[in-house]
Motif scaffolding. Structure first.
Motif, PDB file in Angstrom:
ATOM      1  N   PHE A  97       0.949  -1.151  -0.081  1.00  9.03           N
ATOM      2  CA  PHE A  97       0.209  -0.037  -0.150  1.00  9.03           C
ATOM      3  C   PHE A  97       0.938   1.126  -0.055  1.00  9.03           C
ATOM      4  O   PHE A  97       1.703   1.444   0.685  1.00  9.03           O
ATOM      5  N   PHE A  98       0.642   1.954  -0.897  1.00 13.98           N
ATOM      6  CA  PHE A  98       1.402   3.215  -1.255  1.00 13.98           C
ATOM      7  C   PHE A  98       0.689   4.265  -1.844  1.00 13.98           C
ATOM      8  O   PHE A  98       0.214   4.290  -2.896  1.00 13.98           O
ATOM      9  N   GLU A  99       0.585   5.531  -1.154  1.00 16.02           N
ATOM     10  CA  GLU A  99      -0.051   6.829  -1.544  1.00 16.02           C
ATOM     11  C   GLU A  99      -1.460   6.362  -2.105  1.00 16.02           C
ATOM     12  O   GLU A  99      -1.687   6.772  -3.296  1.00 16.02           O
ATOM     13  N   ASN A 100      -2.196   5.839  -1.035  1.00 17.98           N
ATOM     14  CA  ASN A 100      -3.603   5.675  -1.185  1.00 17.98           C
ATOM     15  C   ASN A 100      -3.839   4.606  -2.383  1.00 17.98           C
ATOM     16  O   ASN A 100      -4.944   4.639  -3.085  1.00 17.98           O
ATOM     17  N   ALA A 101      -3.050   3.720  -2.805  1.00 15.41           N
ATOM     18  CA  ALA A 101      -3.359   2.726  -3.817  1.00 15.41           C
ATOM     19  C   ALA A 101      -2.725   1.307  -3.500  1.00 15.41           C
ATOM     20  O   ALA A 101      -1.588   1.269  -2.682  1.00 15.41           O
ATOM     21  N   PHE A 102      -3.359   0.451  -3.716  1.00 12.47           N
ATOM     22  CA  PHE A 102      -2.736  -1.197  -3.507  1.00 12.47           C
ATOM     23  C   PHE A 102      -1.893  -1.789  -4.607  1.00 12.47           C
ATOM     24  O   PHE A 102      -2.787  -1.545  -5.717  1.00 12.47           O
ATOM     25  N   TYR A 103      -0.925  -2.130  -4.645  1.00 12.88           N
ATOM     26  CA  TYR A 103       0.008  -2.581  -5.693  1.00 12.88           C
ATOM     27  C   TYR A 103       0.016  -4.193  -5.766  1.00 12.88           C
ATOM     28  O   TYR A 103       0.149  -4.840  -4.661  1.00 12.88           O
ATOM     29  N   GLY A 104      -0.038  -4.865  -6.683  1.00 12.28           N
ATOM     30  CA  GLY A 104      -0.148  -5.973  -7.055  1.00 12.28           C
ATOM     31  C   GLY A 104       1.013  -6.503  -7.869  1.00 12.28           C
ATOM     32  O   GLY A 104       1.387  -5.685  -8.815  1.00 12.28           O
ATOM     33  N   CYS A 105       1.828  -7.574  -7.833  1.00  8.39           N
ATOM     34  CA  CYS A 105       2.939  -7.953  -8.472  1.00  8.39           C
ATOM     35  C   CYS A 105       2.288  -9.066  -9.412  1.00  8.39           C
ATOM     36  O   CYS A 105       1.856 -10.046  -9.016  1.00  8.39           O
ATOM     37  N   GLN A 106       2.730  -8.844 -10.790  1.00  7.46           N
ATOM     38  CA  GLN A 106       1.897  -9.980 -11.865  1.00  7.46           C
ATOM     39  C   GLN A 106       3.135 -10.714 -12.422  1.00  7.46           C
ATOM     40  O   GLN A 106       4.484  -9.997 -12.775  1.00  7.46           O
ATOM     41  N   GLU A 107       3.087 -11.852 -12.906  1.00  9.81           N
ATOM     42  CA  GLU A 107       4.128 -12.229 -13.725  1.00  9.81           C
ATOM     43  C   GLU A 107       4.133 -11.417 -14.951  1.00  9.81           C
ATOM     44  O   GLU A 107       3.323 -10.818 -15.627  1.00  9.81           O
ATOM     45  N   TYR A 108       5.461 -11.565 -15.322  1.00 11.85           N
ATOM     46  CA  TYR A 108       6.083 -10.824 -16.467  1.00 11.85           C
ATOM     47  C   TYR A 108       5.805 -11.584 -17.804  1.00 11.85           C
ATOM     48  O   TYR A 108       6.329 -12.801 -17.796  1.00 11.85           O
ATOM     49  N   ILE A 109       5.273 -11.236 -18.923  1.00 15.44           N
ATOM     50  CA  ILE A 109       5.248 -12.116 -20.346  1.00 15.44           C
ATOM     51  C   ILE A 109       6.361 -11.384 -21.229  1.00 15.44           C
ATOM     52  O   ILE A 109       5.939 -10.317 -21.701  1.00 15.44           O
ATOM     53  N   PRO A 110       7.365 -12.062 -21.475  1.00 18.53           N
ATOM     54  CA  PRO A 110       8.383 -11.375 -22.388  1.00 18.53           C
ATOM     55  C   PRO A 110       7.546 -11.199 -23.927  1.00 18.53           C
ATOM     56  O   PRO A 110       7.066 -12.119 -24.252  1.00 18.53           O
ATOM     57  N   PRO A 111       7.545 -10.035 -24.308  1.00 14.69           N
ATOM     58  CA  PRO A 111       6.890  -9.713 -25.546  1.00 14.69           C
ATOM     59  C   PRO A 111       7.559 -10.134 -26.731  1.00 14.69           C
ATOM     60  O   PRO A 111       8.989  -9.794 -26.902  1.00 14.69           O
ATOM     61  N   SER A 112       6.964 -10.505 -27.896  1.00 15.00           N
ATOM     62  CA  SER A 112       7.687 -10.501 -29.221  1.00 15.00           C
ATOM     63  C   SER A 112       8.100  -9.324 -29.650  1.00 15.00           C
ATOM     64  O   SER A 112       7.447  -8.495 -29.257  1.00 15.00           O
ATOM     65  N   SER A 113       9.116  -9.332 -30.393  1.00 18.28           N
ATOM     66  CA  SER A 113       9.350  -8.094 -31.124  1.00 18.28           C
ATOM     67  C   SER A 113       8.630  -7.541 -32.163  1.00 18.28           C
ATOM     68  O   SER A 113       8.759  -6.480 -32.630  1.00 18.28           O
ATOM     69  N   LYS A 114       7.516  -8.548 -32.750  1.00 18.02           N
ATOM     70  CA  LYS A 114       6.562  -8.190 -33.387  1.00 18.02           C
ATOM     71  C   LYS A 114       5.045  -8.083 -32.496  1.00 18.02           C
ATOM     72  O   LYS A 114       4.555  -8.915 -32.502  1.00 18.02           O
ATOM     73  N   PRO A 115       4.808  -6.734 -32.411  1.00 18.29           N
ATOM     74  CA  PRO A 115       3.518  -6.631 -31.601  1.00 18.29           C
ATOM     75  C   PRO A 115       2.122  -7.172 -32.356  1.00 18.29           C
ATOM     76  O   PRO A 115       2.126  -7.287 -33.437  1.00 18.29           O
ATOM     77  N   PHE A 116       1.184  -7.576 -31.633  1.00 18.83           N
ATOM     78  CA  PHE A 116      -0.060  -7.914 -31.938  1.00 18.83           C
ATOM     79  C   PHE A 116      -1.002  -6.695 -32.592  1.00 18.83           C
ATOM     80  O   PHE A 116      -0.561  -5.617 -31.872  1.00 18.83           O
ATOM     81  N   ASN A 117      -1.488  -6.652 -33.459  1.00 17.27           N
ATOM     82  CA  ASN A 117      -2.437  -5.551 -34.115  1.00 17.27           C
ATOM     83  C   ASN A 117      -3.474  -6.271 -34.909  1.00 17.27           C
ATOM     84  O   ASN A 117      -3.544  -7.347 -35.143  1.00 17.27           O
ATOM     85  N   TYR A 118      -4.514  -5.201 -35.297  1.00 16.28           N
ATOM     86  CA  TYR A 118      -5.504  -5.680 -36.164  1.00 16.28           C
ATOM     87  C   TYR A 118      -5.327  -5.449 -37.393  1.00 16.28           C
ATOM     88  O   TYR A 118      -6.588  -5.522 -38.209  1.00 16.28           O
ATOM     89  N   LEU A 119      -4.150  -5.277 -37.972  1.00 14.44           N
ATOM     90  CA  LEU A 119      -3.992  -4.850 -39.382  1.00 14.44           C
ATOM     91  C   LEU A 119      -4.380  -5.885 -40.402  1.00 14.44           C
ATOM     92  O   LEU A 119      -4.715  -5.771 -41.602  1.00 14.44           O
ATOM     93  N   ALA A 120      -3.931  -7.228 -39.984  1.00 16.66           N
ATOM     94  CA  ALA A 120      -3.991  -8.246 -40.820  1.00 16.66           C
ATOM     95  C   ALA A 120      -4.877  -9.191 -40.447  1.00 16.66           C
ATOM     96  O   ALA A 120      -5.283  -9.506 -39.403  1.00 16.66           O
ATOM     97  N   GLN A 121      -5.781  -9.998 -41.453  1.00 20.52           N
ATOM     98  CA  GLN A 121      -7.019 -10.765 -41.146  1.00 20.52           C
ATOM     99  C   GLN A 121      -6.445 -12.128 -40.409  1.00 20.52           C
ATOM    100  O   GLN A 121      -7.238 -12.466 -39.328  1.00 20.52           O
ATOM    101  N   GLU A 122      -5.205 -12.391 -40.386  1.00 25.70           N
ATOM    102  CA  GLU A 122      -4.780 -13.491 -39.715  1.00 25.70           C
ATOM    103  C   GLU A 122      -4.724 -13.284 -38.293  1.00 25.70           C
ATOM    104  O   GLU A 122      -5.170 -13.909 -37.385  1.00 25.70           O
ATOM    105  N   GLU A 123      -4.178 -11.903 -37.898  1.00 27.15           N
ATOM    106  CA  GLU A 123      -4.110 -11.483 -36.564  1.00 27.15           C
ATOM    107  C   GLU A 123      -5.583 -11.102 -36.000  1.00 27.15           C
ATOM    108  O   GLU A 123      -5.858 -11.742 -34.930  1.00 27.15           O
ATOM    109  N   ARG A 124      -6.508 -10.894 -36.683  1.00 32.28           N
ATOM    110  CA  ARG A 124      -7.936 -10.419 -36.209  1.00 32.28           C
ATOM    111  C   ARG A 124      -8.590 -11.951 -35.982  1.00 32.28           C
ATOM    112  O   ARG A 124      -9.389 -12.096 -34.845  1.00 32.28           O
ATOM    113  N   ASP A 125      -8.156 -12.650 -36.885  1.00 32.92           N
ATOM    114  CA  ASP A 125      -8.853 -14.178 -36.654  1.00 32.92           C
ATOM    115  C   ASP A 125      -8.256 -15.015 -35.615  1.00 32.92           C
ATOM    116  O   ASP A 125      -8.805 -15.692 -34.557  1.00 32.92           O
TER     117      ASP A 125
END
Length: 333
Positions: A97-125
């Motif tokens: 608890f710090f400055e009126n907020a409660f903090y939680g620690c989450q697992e870190y998911i190492p990201p891909s160098s290629k972010p997900f987006n909605y530009l390609a139909q394959e990604e949307r599917d």
């Protein structure tokens, strides 16, 4: 995180951080049994922490109740077999608890160098398929969370959003022709009236735990190529159609507002027979959400913030109008 990590004896300050961040960094050194070597701000009150070779996320919540809800839900989701996300880490015997907020620690998911987006139909599917798996998993969790997770009322929420946009039209019309905002409001009235008349059909389906914010940035591709779903702050109980309406609204701008392309996506096949869903497709949720947000934040003076909204509202207007006309015809069949 390994328990063998020892508490830091020295505080490492970074000149580019603000005072609040430095105070938080100092607090964590005394509150956690681990040496926090670096702390990188990802966005407001969300940080990436490194301790030796271990990384984890730190996120603030407005109340301990909200934090406990998130901890319980992500743990139950993992236990039910949905592994494409994170769980919370128990690094301290006491709440952070710090400055009126409660903090939680989450697992870190190492990201891909290629972010997900909605530009390609394959990604949307792929995003739609992961959302379907999430919904299928959460059907089993509804009994456990039906009293701690709010019920979704998308019709009421969208009424309030439309009313907010209507109040903001004086500002919006500095950037958007009045005849366009008038027609956009007409679309919303048509959509809300039709949804209201068919709410029974919308809520006839068994409830799931809705994600509530299926923006592309809440889909994260990890370094192995696996797609994950993150950020469950807006979970609620309701029919999966509510998430699917939001998903459709998010991807249609990247599909040139093609009803045919949407109908061709496996996850939407059955939805197009649902009149409440069809009327929901006509609701300009993205336009209302984004204009209301930048006006609330008083950020409309910034051309970098308004330019994407002008693209969404003005430049895509004709394509969206043709889409709405086609959907409206389907509602008459």
């Amino acid at each position: 995180m390994k328990k063998t990590l020892t508490k830091a004896m020295n505080i490492k300050f970074h000149p580019r951080r603000d005072d609040s961040t430095d105070r938080l960094f100092s607090y964590l050194q005394s509150a956690l049994p681990a040496r926090i070597e670096t702390m990188t701000k990802i966005r407001d009150r969300v940080f990436l922490l490194r301790s030796g070779n271990t990384f984890f996320m730190l996120k603030a919540y407005s109340s301990e109740e909200k934090l406990l809800q998130q901890q319980g839900f992500t743990a139950a989701l993992r236990e039910a077999g949905f592994t494409e996300s994170y769980i919370f880490l128990k690094l301290s015997d006491h709440p952070l608890f710090f400055e009126n907020a409660f903090y939680g620690c989450q697992e870190y998911i190492p990201p891909s160098s290629k972010p997900f987006n909605y530009l390609a139909q394959e990604e949307r599917d792929e995003g739609l398929a992961l959302l379907a798996k999430y919904h299928m998993t959460t059907t089993k969790l509804v009994p456990e969370f039906k009293f701690s997770v709010p019920k979704q009322n998308i019709w009421q929420k969208w009424q309030e959003r439309a009313a907010g946009f209507k109040r903001n039209t004086k500002i919006v019309n500095y950037f958007v022709p009045k005849q366009l905002t008038a027609e956009i409001l007409d679309w919303s009235e048509l959509a809300l009236e039709g949804m209201g008349e068919n709410l029974g059909q919308l809520y006839a389906a068994e409830p799931v735990i809705l994600h509530g914010d299926v923006a592309h940035h809440n889909f994260l591709r990890d370094e192995t190529g696996r797609l994950c779903l993150i950020d469950f702050d807006l979970i609620s109980l309701g029919p999966e159609t509510c998430d699917l309406l939001q998903y459709a609204n998010r991807i249609l701008p990247f599909m040139n507002w093609s009803l045919e392309s949407l109908a061709g996506m496996k996850g939407f096949t059955g939805c197009l027979a649902n009149k409440a869903f069809l009327y929901g497709l006509m609701y300009p949720a993205d336009i209302f959400r984004e204009w209301n947000r930048i006006i609330r934040l008083k950020a409309y003076y910034n051309p970098a913030r308004t330019a994407p909204l002008i693209e969404l509202t003005v430049n895509q207007f004709n394509a969206r109008k043709r889409f709405i006309e086609k959907v409206e015809k389907l509602t008459q069949e």
